[in-house]
Design a protein around this motif. Structure first.
Motif, PDB file in Angstrom:
ATOM      1  N   PHE A  79       6.418  77.982 -35.538  1.00 47.03           N
ATOM      2  CA  PHE A  79       6.908  76.760 -35.846  1.00 47.03           C
ATOM      3  C   PHE A  79       6.010  75.866 -36.828  1.00 47.03           C
ATOM      4  N   GLN A  86       7.125  78.032 -44.367  1.00 40.65           N
ATOM      5  CA  GLN A  86       8.541  77.952 -43.666  1.00 40.65           C
ATOM      6  C   GLN A  86       9.260  79.384 -43.456  1.00 40.65           C
ATOM      7  N   LYS A  92      14.102  80.720 -37.862  1.00 42.64           N
ATOM      8  CA  LYS A  92      13.763  79.333 -37.385  1.00 42.64           C
ATOM      9  C   LYS A  92      14.844  79.024 -36.189  1.00 42.64           C
ATOM     10  N   ASN A  95      13.841  81.061 -33.170  1.00 43.97           N
ATOM     11  CA  ASN A  95      12.662  80.482 -32.435  1.00 43.97           C
ATOM     12  C   ASN A  95      13.188  79.214 -31.607  1.00 43.97           C
TER      13      ASN A  95
END
Length: 147
Positions: A79, A86, A92, A95
């Motif tokens: 994160f 990024q 994302k 996760n």
């Protein structure tokens, strides 16, 4: 219109299926090779204990040997906060899904040792007190007991 609707449904299903792909792939590999899964939640560019964990344990030869010896399948749920670090939207989302299931408190670093079904066998909150050799040895011992 039917084609557009079908396309949208396929995209939604594909994203949903892929959201857990690393964990599902890890479960499959772990099952086939009698391995455990090590899931690590980290903030690679802002969490000092996470950075130390990666440098002092995960990036060491002792830890990498766990993967080479088919003791573990390693997953890092990262994160990062810095814009340059990024992750893709897909990663994302994956996760976040892993965190929803395994890290509801939002701890960093947080490391879990799972069996091939995703059941938690051991967890480490924060930076483990062991060095890389002791950490790796503990994982090997847990694997031997779980056979």
């Amino acid at each position: 219109m039917k084609t557009l609707f079908s396309t949208i449904v396929m995209v939604v299903l594909t994203v949903g299926i892929h959201a857990q792909s690393r964990l599902e792939n890890a479960k499959k590999t772990a099952s086939e090779n009698k391995e455990l899964i090590l899931l690590n939640f980290s903030g690679s560019d802002w969490c000092i204990p996470c950075i130390k964990l990666h440098k002092n344990i995960i990036e060491t030869d002792e830890f990498k040997q766990l993967e080479s010896d088919h003791v573990i399948v390693y997953i890092n749920a990262d994160f990062p906060r810095n814009k340059k670090n990024q992750l893709s939207a897909e990663l994302k989302k994956e996760n976040a899904s892993l965190a929803d299931e395994y890290n509801k408190k939002g701890l960093f670093p947080y490391t879990l040792l799972l069996n091939e079904e995703g059941k938690v066998l051991k967890s480490w909150e924060g930076l483990p007190s062991e060095n890389a050799l002791a950490f790796s040895k503990e994982i090997r011992e847990i694997r031997e007991k779980s056979k």
